[in-house]
Design an enzyme around this catalytic site. Structure first.
Site, PDB file in Angstrom:
ATOM      1  N   LYS A  74       0.925  -1.293  -0.126  1.00 51.66           N
ATOM      2  CA  LYS A  74       0.052  -0.127  -0.001  1.00 51.66           C
ATOM      3  C   LYS A  74       0.784   1.316  -0.247  1.00 51.66           C
ATOM      4  CE  LYS A  74      -3.905  -2.405   2.415  1.00 51.66           C
ATOM      5  NZ  LYS A  74      -4.419  -2.604   3.457  1.00 51.66           N
ATOM      6  N   GLN A  82      -4.540  -1.530   9.940  1.00 51.83           N
ATOM      7  CA  GLN A  82      -4.481  -2.909   9.273  1.00 51.83           C
ATOM      8  C   GLN A  82      -5.094  -4.041  10.106  1.00 51.83           C
ATOM      9  OE1 GLN A  82      -3.381  -3.352   5.865  1.00 51.83           O
ATOM     10  NE2 GLN A  82      -4.033  -5.371   6.413  1.00 51.83           N
ATOM     11  N   ASP A 111     -10.710   2.525   4.216  1.00 50.48           N
ATOM     12  CA  ASP A 111     -11.047   1.080   4.052  1.00 50.48           C
ATOM     13  C   ASP A 111     -12.591   0.922   3.714  1.00 50.48           C
ATOM     14  OD1 ASP A 111      -9.120  -0.511   4.243  1.00 50.48           O
ATOM     15  OD2 ASP A 111      -8.872  -0.453   6.284  1.00 50.48           O
TER      16      ASP A 111
END
Length: 336
Positions: free
Chosen positions: A80, A124, A147
């Site tokens: 990412k 995460q 997200d």
């Protein structure tokens, strides 16, 4: 016409030869390159960032909170941050030990929520067992929630409103759209009902294409762990599109797919290779078998994975623009 009559007569006299010829001419599925599509999307993101910065705005910034030493999580986060650098987004990874308390993590998230330099924020997953993932996801303010896991963003998605879409489901949707696979009125099976992947994919595919956040207008069936295998087979055999997102290696096999179906494999499973003794990545689909019957198929790796990262970059740019319109004080009011 004469040629057609001659061919028909030949086939009547040589039925076995014709069957063999037709079988041999059946082409394998087109393997959809998620890497190629992701490069296109990242190029779009790169242009968008440069236009944003050229217009006098601050370069978008992504903050990633990584808890613990899970090797897969560290690998995902590295991908990412590399993608962010590639498209011109600045980023940081904040490492915390797995022993961090839930309250300490919440305090960190709150600090990042109110930091005007942070446009996009993600924690995460998975997190250590002593931390409530749902509470953490809801702690990130919706405007920074790249997200797409905050309950407000999930709700807006379900209402067909513009929002931060979860990156993997959005990646699947973009694969289908950009490949030109029709969805309107089609039968779709989504194998897997997770709240972060299976459910959002089903929402994107079945909702109204005329709404603010256009959907696919498909007829969607969702299966899960309690769906008997034979019942799943009955659904997949009539499906025009099968999305496998259950986390079960070789769940979808060739005998379950109708000729010409499109198959999107979201599964990421680490299995031991019997020949080498090493671990390798496989999806939820028997790739070699299914590609003989499908019209389109995504590989693992190299299919949905790169698209997930690309869509995360798109969300970060969207977050940067949201922050400009919604100052931190207003965002705190929205989040709680």
């Amino acid at each position: 016409m004469a040629t057609l009559r001659a061919l028909k007569k030949f086939c009547q006299n040589s039925q076995q030869v014709c069957r063999l010829h037709l079988s041999a001419s059946r082409q394998e599925a087109v393997v959809i390159s998620g890497r190629k599509l992701a490069r296109q999307i990242r190029e779009e993101a790169r242009v968008d960032v440069e236009q944003w910065v050229t217009a006098g705005n601050r370069r978008p910034h992504l903050s990633v909170v990584l808890v613990g030493e899970n090797p897969a999580s560290h690998s995902y986060v590295l991908n990412k941050t590399r993608a962010a650098a590639d498209v011109g987004i600045s980023s940081e990874t904040i490492l915390k030990p797995s022993s961090i308390s839930e309250d300490e993590l919440m305090e960190l998230i709150q600090k990042l929520n109110t930091d005007h330099r942070v446009d996009g924020l993600l924690v995460q997953l998975p997190l250590p067992e002593h931390i409530d993932e749902r509470r953490v996801c809801n702690a990130v303010v919706p405007e920074k929630d790249v997200d797409g896991f905050h309950v407000v963003n999930v709700g807006r998605m379900c209402l067909d409103q513009s929002t931060m879409l979860p990156a993997t489901p959005w990646g699947v949707w973009e694969i289908i759209k950009r490949t030109g696979i029709p969805t309107l009125g089609k039968n779709v099976v989504v194998a897997g009902r997770s709240k972060n992947v299976g459910m959002p994919i089903a929402m994107l595919l079945h909702t109204d294409g005329r709404h603010e956040r256009p959907g696919g207008d498909a007829t969607v069936t969702i299966s899960h762990r309690y769906t008997p295998k034979e019942q799943l087979r009955q659904h997949t055999k009539i499906a025009d599109i099968v999305v496998a997102a259950a986390g079960i290696p070789n769940l979808i096999t060739a005998d379950m797919i109708k000729e010409g179906a499109a198959v999107i494999d979201v599964g990421i499973n680490r299995v031991r290779d019997p020949l080498t003794g090493k671990n390798r990545l496989v999806g939820d689909v028997d790739f070699e078998g299914v590609r003989q019957k499908a019209s389109y198929i995504t590989p693992v790796p190299g299919g949905v994975g790169p698209m997930t990262v690309a869509m995360l970059m798109k969300n970060t740019i969207k977050a940067a623009k949201n922050v400009l319109l919604n100052p931190p004080e207003q965002m705190r009011m929205v989040a709680y």
